[in-house]
Design a protein around this motif. Structure first.
Motif, short mmCIF file in Angstrom:
data_model
loop_
_atom_site.label_atom_id
_atom_site.label_comp_id
_atom_site.label_asym_id
_atom_site.label_seq_id
_atom_site.Cartn_x
_atom_site.Cartn_y
_atom_site.Cartn_z
N LEU A 112 0.55 -1.67 -0.26
CA LEU A 112 -0.01 -0.32 -0.31
C LEU A 112 1.13 1.23 0.35
O LEU A 112 0.65 1.82 -0.78
N TRP A 113 1.76 1.14 0.62
CA TRP A 113 2.81 1.84 1.46
C TRP A 113 3.28 3.13 -0.37
O TRP A 113 3.46 3.62 -1.01
N LEU A 114 3.90 1.73 -1.16
CA LEU A 114 4.20 1.87 -2.38
C LEU A 114 3.65 2.54 -3.35
O LEU A 114 3.37 3.31 -4.10
N THR A 172 0.44 3.86 -3.45
CA THR A 172 -0.23 5.13 -2.55
C THR A 172 0.77 6.26 -2.20
O THR A 172 0.48 7.26 -2.00
N GLY A 173 1.65 6.13 -2.63
CA GLY A 173 2.29 6.93 -2.06
C GLY A 173 2.66 8.08 -3.17
O GLY A 173 3.08 9.35 -2.40
N GLU A 174 2.12 7.96 -4.02
CA GLU A 174 2.39 9.77 -5.47
C GLU A 174 1.53 10.38 -4.70
O GLU A 174 1.21 11.08 -4.57
N ASN A 175 0.22 9.89 -3.75
CA ASN A 175 -0.73 10.96 -3.40
C ASN A 175 -0.38 11.28 -2.39
O ASN A 175 -1.30 12.53 -1.48
N ALA A 189 1.41 13.40 0.71
CA ALA A 189 1.13 15.23 0.60
C ALA A 189 3.22 15.59 1.37
O ALA A 189 3.01 16.67 1.05
N LYS A 190 3.73 14.62 1.08
CA LYS A 190 5.11 14.72 1.48
C LYS A 190 5.97 15.88 0.81
O LYS A 190 6.94 17.11 1.29
N LEU A 248 -1.65 5.23 6.94
CA LEU A 248 -1.68 3.86 6.69
C LEU A 248 -0.47 3.08 7.69
O LEU A 248 -1.51 2.73 8.04
N THR A 252 4.69 18.38 -0.88
CA THR A 252 4.32 20.06 -1.07
C THR A 252 4.42 20.38 -0.37
O THR A 252 4.37 21.74 0.04
N VAL A 253 5.01 19.49 1.30
CA VAL A 253 5.73 20.33 2.69
C VAL A 253 6.34 21.60 2.79
O VAL A 253 7.42 20.82 2.14
N ARG A 284 0.26 8.87 3.46
CA ARG A 284 0.45 7.74 4.79
C ARG A 284 0.37 7.72 5.19
O ARG A 284 0.89 6.67 6.38
N PRO A 306 5.83 14.87 7.00
CA PRO A 306 6.44 16.14 6.50
C PRO A 306 6.86 17.07 7.13
O PRO A 306 7.05 17.90 7.40
#
Lengths: 446, 151
Positions: free
Chosen positions: A433-435, A437-440, A442-443, B64, A445-446, B61, B117
């Motif tokens: 799931l991590w791999l 769904t990763g592109e979604n 927010a990391k 999750l 943009t912060v 994430r 983040p």
């Protein structure tokens, strides 16, 4: 060739003779020390009984210059029947306490018969004290004013009639089936016994009897040497090396006169007593000992190592010598101890099968949860029977690292096992799931 | 698209929250005597607010990760209850099963800290990819030991 044949037949003959004449397990050579003043004719029946059993009697006087218990360090006789000469002060250098004790240590059997008048000489007294048998003072008499023989001693009351049902050691002399049988005690003293646990009393005086000194000319006594059942007429002793010693308080017990009285049990008593002392009966033998793993009948017998919690099978066989041959010995009190300093198990062995010569006993048990050096100890000490002691040392090891039960095999552990599977599965799902769904996330943009 | 929206909503929430906070501060300063202890209604409002802000503001994430950690706690507690109430007999099995949940929880928490983040300023040299690789490596070692230890 002919010489060879002759030698073989000779050898065979010797083997046959020695087999046939095996009346006793220790041997058949008997030394009877009988002083000429004690007339041999008075004991003819007793001596002929001994002779007819196949014993090889040599009757000698105590001051015979050729009398010796040992020759070149070897026993010259297997048994000694020692009477006390009333006419002598001492028994001579070959029958001192030390040679007698050495004789018993070397496996010889001894019957000591005290004289009805003089009782015991110093060397015999010393020998008896070493075994914790306390012989009476000189010239004392055992009397009983209730159970005396009215014909033999109407005045002195020193000839007693005893009831053989009161015999104390069934393995030495069993009580007769005939309740009318009488044991005649035609006069003599009695002795006292110390605390030696190896002594087995065979015949005690009646409760109303006591020992008194006739020299004091009185039938009452303030401090008698021994009274009642504390005074013993016959007592036996078996040493730890299984040689047997018997003390008899009066030589008259074995006389023809006592044998010929009505309903006399004396002859059978003398026969059984000498049979026991000369190792002709009540001799036990450990025929075989074996121990092995229970589940696996193919394993070698008597392995030197076991593991904790192993199931172990133990088996012994016992034989009893009676009338010249070996028979199975059956009892329900044979016990095995599995010991390391202390017994961890004490188990009563149960009789299983028997052969023509031996009775087998067996038991099974689980080795204790304790590793170390253990011994299978079989100790069978019964009064009147040969002492049997057998000790086999084995190692009991702990579990090997690969001998424990796997968790998968233990239902208790299934929740734990399944939790590991669940966690690992959930982890795989999480990583996926991590791999994906990763592109979604927010990391960036912060 | 979504991240931008989230960020925007976050900003909105922040800007919306400030006046309330300042007004609350001023009111409390002016009327300390009239204000009572918080009521049940207040508590539900607070919890609902927290839940709402968590749902709205947390990256997916991290959600999750939180779900996974919650699951690990549940499995661990279940095992502990089973151990106390039923049996701890193959104790190595209990240790193994319980410690894989604890260990996995710790590794996941570490991943959450590094992947958050909000914390990126503290982990300048650790990229999120590197953090995840560490996590996978550590987890594999943990699983290997757990399988061995449960026997």
């Amino acid at each position: 060739m002919a010489v060879q044949l002759l030698r073989t037949t000779l050898l065979l003959a010797i083997v046959c003779i020695s087999y046939v004449s095996a009346i006793s397990v220790s041997g058949s050579r008997v030394l009877v020390v009988l002083d000429p003043s004690l007339k041999q004719e008075d004991y003819a029946v007793f001596l002929s009984d001994l002779d007819s059993r196949g014993l090889d009697l040599s009757i000698k006087s105590a001051n015979d210059p050729h009398l010796g218990l040992f020759e070149f360090g070897e026993r010259t006789y297997d048994h000694v029947f020692l009477t006390q000469p009333p006419t002598q002060k001492a028994l001579g250098p070959n029958l001192l306490a030390k040679p007698l004790l050495d004789f018993a240590k070397a496996g010889g059997n001894i019957v000591i018969v005290l004289n009805s008048n003089e009782h015991a000489l110093a060397s015999v007294r010393e020998f008896a004290v070493q075994l914790d048998v306390v012989l009476p003072f000189r010239d004392t008499k055992l009397v009983d004013h209730f159970m005396y023989d009215e014909q033999a001693s109407p005045l002195l009351h020193d000839a007693l009639i005893l009831d053989p049902q009161t015999l104390l050691a069934p393995h030495i002399v069993a009580a007769p089936e005939d309740v009318a049988a009488k044991l005649y005690y035609p006069g003599g003293s009695a002795f006292a016994l110390g605390n030696n646990p190896l002594i087995v009393p065979v015949l005690a005086a009646p409760e109303t009897a006591y020992i008194y000194d006739p020299a004091e000319e009185t039938l009452s006594s303030d401090s008698p040497f021994a009274t009642g059942k504390q005074a013993f007429l016959v007592a036996s002793l078996q040493t730890r090396s299984n040689s047997r010693i018997t003390f008899v308080a009066s030589n008259l017990l074995f006389s023809d006169e006592a044998f010929s009285k009505p309903n006399s049990f004396n002859r059978a008593f003398a026969t059984e007593l000498t049979k026991w002392t000369f190792s002709e009966k009540s001799v036990l033998k450990l025929e075989s000992v074996s121990h092995r793993l229970l589940e696996d009948t193919n394993t070698t017998e008597n392995p030197s190592i076991y593991r904790v919690k192993n199931d172990i099978a133990y088996e012994v066989s016992l034989s009893q010598f009676e009338d010249g041959s070996w028979f199975p010995y059956t009892a329900d009190d044979v016990q095995l101890e599995f010991t390391m300093l202390d017994p961890y198990y004490r188990l009563t062995l149960s009789p299983t099968h028997k052969t023509s010569t031996a009775q087998f006993y067996a038991t099974t048990f689980t080795a204790p949860d304790q590793h170390g050096m253990f011994s299978f100890v079989l100790e069978y000490f019964r009064p009147g029977l040969t002492f049997i002691k057998d000790k086999r040392v084995v190692t009991v090891r702990h579990f090997g690292h690969n001998e424990f039960a796997r968790s998968f095999a233990i239902p208790n552990a299934w929740p734990y096992v399944s939790s590991i599977v669940v966690v690992a599965g959930a982890w795989v799902v999480f990583v996926g799931l991590w791999l994906f769904t990763g592109e979604n996330s927010a990391k960036k943009t912060v | 698209m979504a991240p931008k929206k989230q960020v925007r909503s976050q900003k909105n929430a922040a800007s919306a929250a400030t006046p309330i906070a300042t007004s609350a501060a001023t009111t409390s300063r002016t009327a300390t005597t009239t204000r009572d202890a918080p009521t049940v209604a207040d508590t539900t409002v607070i919890v609902a607010d927290v839940y709402k802000s968590y749902i709205n503001d947390t990256p997916r994430r991290l959600k999750l990760i939180d779900a996974f950690m919650l699951f690990l706690v549940a499995v661990g507690v279940l095992q502990f209850v089973y151990c106390v109430l039923v049996t701890s007999y193959p104790f190595n099995a209990f240790l193994s099963g319980f410690s894989i949940t604890v260990g996995q929880f710790v590794l996941t928490a570490a991943l959450r800290i590094q992947a958050n983040p909000a914390n990126s300023s503290q982990f300048e040299k650790v990229s999120p990819e590197r953090a995840f690789a560490d996590f996978v490596f550590g987890s594999l070692i943990l699983h290997f030991f757990a399988y061995n230890f449960i026997n």
